[in-house]
Design an enzyme around this catalytic site. Structure first.
Site, PDB file in Angstrom:
ATOM      1  N   ASP A  83     -17.531  12.579  15.774  1.00  0.00           N
ATOM      2  CA  ASP A  83     -17.918  13.890  16.319  1.00  0.00           C
ATOM      3  C   ASP A  83     -17.408  13.935  17.758  1.00  0.00           C
ATOM      4  OD1 ASP A  83     -19.361  16.357  16.859  1.00  0.00           O
ATOM      5  OD2 ASP A  83     -20.709  15.811  15.223  1.00  0.00           O
ATOM      6  N   LYS A 117     -25.646  -4.799   4.530  1.00  0.00           N
ATOM      7  CA  LYS A 117     -24.955  -3.560   4.928  1.00  0.00           C
ATOM      8  C   LYS A 117     -25.611  -2.387   4.226  1.00  0.00           C
ATOM      9  CE  LYS A 117     -20.775  -1.830   3.479  1.00  0.00           C
ATOM     10  NZ  LYS A 117     -20.735  -0.357   3.414  1.00  0.00           N
ATOM     11  N   THR A 160      -9.357   3.647   2.964  1.00  0.00           N
ATOM     12  CA  THR A 160      -8.450   3.154   1.918  1.00  0.00           C
ATOM     13  C   THR A 160      -8.317   4.153   0.769  1.00  0.00           C
ATOM     14  OG1 THR A 160     -10.317   1.851   1.182  1.00  0.00           O
ATOM     15  CG2 THR A 160      -8.585   0.685   2.335  1.00  0.00           C
ATOM     16  N   ARG A 182     -20.893  -5.448  -5.274  1.00  0.00           N
ATOM     17  CA  ARG A 182     -21.209  -5.701  -6.682  1.00  0.00           C
ATOM     18  C   ARG A 182     -21.018  -7.128  -7.177  1.00  0.00           C
ATOM     19  NH1 ARG A 182     -17.852  -0.475  -8.058  1.00  0.00           N
ATOM     20  NH2 ARG A 182     -16.918  -1.278  -6.130  1.00  0.00           N
ATOM     21  N   LYS A 203     -20.258   5.327   9.949  1.00  0.00           N
ATOM     22  CA  LYS A 203     -18.933   5.949  10.162  1.00  0.00           C
ATOM     23  C   LYS A 203     -19.043   7.253  10.955  1.00  0.00           C
ATOM     24  CE  LYS A 203     -16.621   3.905   6.130  1.00  0.00           C
ATOM     25  NZ  LYS A 203     -17.678   3.121   5.494  1.00  0.00           N
ATOM     26  N   ASP A 205     -23.612   1.125   8.355  1.00  0.00           N
ATOM     27  CA  ASP A 205     -22.263   1.662   8.117  1.00  0.00           C
ATOM     28  C   ASP A 205     -22.340   3.191   8.060  1.00  0.00           C
ATOM     29  OD1 ASP A 205     -19.593   1.818   7.526  1.00  0.00           O
ATOM     30  OD2 ASP A 205     -19.802   1.134   5.451  1.00  0.00           O
TER      31      ASP A 205
HETATM   32  O1  C5P Z   1     -19.171  -3.451  -4.548  1.00  0.00           O
HETATM   33  P1  C5P Z   1     -18.037  -3.666  -3.594  1.00  0.00           P
HETATM   34  O2  C5P Z   1     -17.816  -5.108  -3.221  1.00  0.00           O
HETATM   35  O3  C5P Z   1     -16.763  -3.001  -4.022  1.00  0.00           O
HETATM   36  O4  C5P Z   1     -18.539  -2.929  -2.257  1.00  0.00           O
HETATM   37  C1  C5P Z   1     -17.750  -2.841  -1.129  1.00  0.00           C
HETATM   38  C2  C5P Z   1     -18.427  -2.128  -0.012  1.00  0.00           C
HETATM   39  O5  C5P Z   1     -17.488  -1.984   1.031  1.00  0.00           O
HETATM   40  C3  C5P Z   1     -18.948  -0.739  -0.333  1.00  0.00           C
HETATM   41  O6  C5P Z   1     -20.108  -0.499   0.475  1.00  0.00           O
HETATM   42  C4  C5P Z   1     -17.806   0.145   0.086  1.00  0.00           C
HETATM   43  O7  C5P Z   1     -18.236   1.425   0.456  1.00  0.00           O
HETATM   44  C5  C5P Z   1     -17.275  -0.603   1.291  1.00  0.00           C
HETATM   45  N1  C5P Z   1     -15.867  -0.356   1.597  1.00  0.00           N
HETATM   46  C6  C5P Z   1     -14.845  -0.583   0.693  1.00  0.00           C
HETATM   47  N2  C5P Z   1     -13.543  -0.348   1.031  1.00  0.00           N
HETATM   48  C7  C5P Z   1     -13.255   0.115   2.233  1.00  0.00           C
HETATM   49  C8  C5P Z   1     -14.260   0.355   3.156  1.00  0.00           C
HETATM   50  C9  C5P Z   1     -15.573   0.111   2.805  1.00  0.00           C
HETATM   51  O8  C5P Z   1     -15.089  -1.005  -0.423  1.00  0.00           O
HETATM   52  N3  C5P Z   1     -11.991   0.290   2.545  1.00  0.00           N
END
Ligand code: C5P
Length: 237
Positions: free
Chosen positions: A70, A39, A125, A216, A67, A65
């Site tokens: 427009d 992603k 979120t 992460r 998003k 991703d």
């Molecule tokens: O590092 P981590 O597992 O928290 O990364 C989650 C990924 O999912 C990031 O790219 C974050 O922007 C995305 N994301 C999120 N929560 C959401 C929508 C997208 O953590 N509600």
């Protein structure tokens, strides 16, 4: 609408939240080339453009991703342009409305059998009920997310990005085929970081998630490839 390629999509999308091309490439080199999709988001796309996306993703399935949000004509153009990167998934905001999503769907269809699956973003979120109220959207946030998911399905979207805690409620409304793609995932052995309402990969899949977005816990692990394998094994167990 043309059906997208039936080639199986990986369960796990590894979020590479990097701006620098070299850093993203290093993350992916440590993960190898198989068993996951990558992603890439706005940060990487704005910094490196479609050429950077293609170069870094290589042959891995791609979730772009972006998003998009427009007027319908502009989003349709964005989808056509993004489709040149050959993403398997592309995100657009459901709050852009039905006509915008339908224009995106038609634009995606013009990419033929390799068209991207379109995922709608419902309520970010990062927004709570008072934030929604301030922008004139009707809460509670969970109800608004459900309303937008139902609208997204009616407009021909292929699925939504949602919290693990919304899976059961959404699934009841949108049926078994609509894709639920779930971030905020934390294996028991990983740090929670800034995510507040997390769930383990195994539980999210048990609740009905089709795909998981994990950043992460995999990319920052001492051994990312082993961390990915551990997540996959936990899901399969
Ligand atoms: O590092 P981590 O597992 O928290 O990364 C989650 C990924 O999912 C990031 O790219 C974050 O922007 C995305 N994301 C999120 N929560 C959401 C929508 C997208 O953590 N509600």
């Amino acid at each position: 609408m043309s059906e997208p390629s039936s080639q199986a999509l990986p369960r796990i999308f590894v979020a590479i939240d990097r701006m620098q091309r070299e850093e993203a490439a290093a993350d992916l080199a440590r993960l190898g080339s198989e068993g996951y999709a990558v992603k890439l988001g706005l940060e990487f796309f704005v910094a490196n453009g479609p050429d950077g996306v293609r170069a870094v993703a290589g042959a891995r399935p791609l979730f772009l991703d972006l998003k998009l949000h427009d007027i319908p004509n502009t989003v349709a153009g964005g989808v056509r342009a993004a489709a040149l990167c050959r993403p398997r998934f592309l995100t657009i905001h459901a709050s852009g409305g039905r006509a915008m999503m339908e224009a995106a769907r038609d634009a995606a269809s013009s990419a033929g059998p390799a068209r991207p699956l379109l995922l709608a973003i419902t309520v970010l979120t990062s927004l709570d009920d008072s934030d929604l109220d301030a922008v004139g959207q009707r809460g509670p946030a969970g109800d608004q997310a459900l309303r937008l998911a139902v609208l997204a399905k009616a407009a021909g979207m292929d699925g939504v990005v949602c919290s693990a805690h919304e899976i059961a409620r959404l699934r009841r409304e949108v049926g078994p085929e609509f894709k639920l793609v779930v971030p905020g995932i934390r294996p028991e052995w990983a740090a929670t970081g800034d995510q507040k309402r997390v769930m383990t990969p195994r539980e999210a899949v048990a609740r009905g998630a089709d795909h998981l977005v994990i950043g992460r816990p995999i990319t920052q692990a001492a051994e990312p490839k082993a961390a990915l394998a551990r997540v996959l094994a936990e899901i399969a167990a």
